[in-house]
Write a protein that holds these residues in place. Sequence first.
Motif, PDB file in Angstrom:
ATOM      1  N   ASN A  46      47.749  30.728  40.875  1.00 32.65           N
ATOM      2  CA  ASN A  46      48.307  31.912  41.668  1.00 32.65           C
ATOM      3  C   ASN A  46      48.955  32.766  40.622  1.00 32.65           C
ATOM      4  N   GLU A  47      49.462  32.290  39.471  1.00 35.75           N
ATOM      5  CA  GLU A  47      50.745  32.973  38.691  1.00 35.75           C
ATOM      6  C   GLU A  47      49.488  33.696  37.702  1.00 35.75           C
ATOM      7  N   GLU A  50      47.489  36.555  39.440  1.00 44.62           N
ATOM      8  CA  GLU A  50      48.020  37.934  39.542  1.00 44.62           C
ATOM      9  C   GLU A  50      48.600  38.460  38.272  1.00 44.62           C
ATOM     10  N   SER A  51      48.803  37.698  37.283  1.00 44.43           N
ATOM     11  CA  SER A  51      49.123  38.318  36.070  1.00 44.43           C
ATOM     12  C   SER A  51      47.841  38.963  35.556  1.00 44.43           C
ATOM     13  N   GLU A  53      45.466  40.341  37.220  1.00 46.60           N
ATOM     14  CA  GLU A  53      45.236  41.596  38.006  1.00 46.60           C
ATOM     15  C   GLU A  53      46.202  42.754  37.524  1.00 46.60           C
ATOM     16  N   ARG A  54      47.270  42.459  37.277  1.00 46.77           N
ATOM     17  CA  ARG A  54      48.326  43.125  37.108  1.00 46.77           C
ATOM     18  C   ARG A  54      48.025  43.980  35.712  1.00 46.77           C
ATOM     19  N   ASP A  55      47.309  43.067  34.563  1.00 47.16           N
ATOM     20  CA  ASP A  55      47.294  43.902  33.341  1.00 47.16           C
ATOM     21  C   ASP A  55      45.774  44.457  33.359  1.00 47.16           C
ATOM     22  N   GLY A  56      45.060  44.163  34.382  1.00 51.72           N
ATOM     23  CA  GLY A  56      43.732  45.058  34.228  1.00 51.72           C
ATOM     24  C   GLY A  56      42.667  44.128  33.824  1.00 51.72           C
ATOM     25  N   THR A  57      42.872  42.844  33.406  1.00 51.37           N
ATOM     26  CA  THR A  57      41.631  42.033  33.206  1.00 51.37           C
ATOM     27  C   THR A  57      40.746  41.615  34.265  1.00 51.37           C
ATOM     28  N   LYS A  59      39.237  42.683  37.630  1.00 56.57           N
ATOM     29  CA  LYS A  59      38.594  43.759  38.242  1.00 56.57           C
ATOM     30  C   LYS A  59      37.648  43.198  39.336  1.00 56.57           C
ATOM     31  N   LYS A  83      40.778  36.784  47.972  1.00 55.04           N
ATOM     32  CA  LYS A  83      40.707  38.047  47.250  1.00 55.04           C
ATOM     33  C   LYS A  83      39.266  38.648  47.274  1.00 55.04           C
TER      34      LYS A  83
END
Length: 341
Positions: A46-47, A50-51, A53-57, A59, A83
């Motif tokens: 999960n970590e 989500e990381s 997704e946050r940094d845009g890697t 998509k 997801k």
Amino acid sequence: MPVISAPHAFNEGSLFVDLESIFGYRLYLKCEGFNFAGSIKLKAANEMVESAERDGTLKPDSVLVESSSGNLGVALSMIAASKGYRFLCVTDPRCNLSTKLLMEALGSQVHVVTDLDENGGFLGTRLEYLRALCASDDRYVWLSQYTNAGNWRAHYRTTAPEIAGHFPRLDVLFVGTGTAGTLMGCARWFREWHRPVRIVAVDSAGSVAFGGPPGRRMIPGLGMSMRPPLLDESYVDEVIRVEEADTIRTCHRLARRGFLFGGSTGTVVSAATEWLARQDARELTAVAIAPDLGERYLDTVYQTNWLQDLYGEQLLDSAGMPDPGWDEGPAPRAPGRRHRP
């Protein structure tokens, strides 16, 4: 908070098992196998997702890919399905059949490599396959649990504080070592705590994570055929290596008392009891982390033919397994109600 004692204390709210009545030491087992993914790997998965997704890697059209001996693959399969991502897990023949089928049932693709690497394991082969895959198409996103800081950060944020909240006087923590994510997250957190906690890393015999020659390892979960990139031994007080025969004996000993755990748990508990036997442990509070439960190991660790083929019949006798003829003769009578004096 409900507690069941028969004869062990199992706290359903905190998911800790008191093993003192089995092994004679004040040893508590933190059970991580009760989440939806069935293992501690859900936290890291999960970590990392989500990381990314946050940094845009990561998509919407990305395809998640990862190397896993099983549990992380299941966790990522569940997250990917929820997801809407596609997921490909690269594993090897040691992956339990039930784990492979579970990933496929969740819609993931599973690729099994069969060639050994230079250390006699499969990890190098798995990583080579992933590198080639990612080079072929930029839609593939490899989270790389072996190098991803989100792996240890998940346990820094969750696992270690959970243990500390229930055991404010903790003395020693036993953590199994695979990618070293759980180990490093917990070790870093307890290094900053209000009291010293001895961190004992547990490894499988034949693993090269902490050095030494490679050897045969048949039980997935712990151990590596390379040094874990996340590992920083300055946070580790001691390392204990456990033979697979001792892992199996411990798993079966726990099962005979009503607790069905996976191979990694058998390894960690075996190391913990060995360490406690060498100490004046009467006043120590010790916790060991159990990464998963045992249902996914029914065709390996708990399967008689598998054990006999790999370890011989003598191991089964010393593991405390019942005589195959134990059920011959009259059925046992149901016990009467017990009254306290």
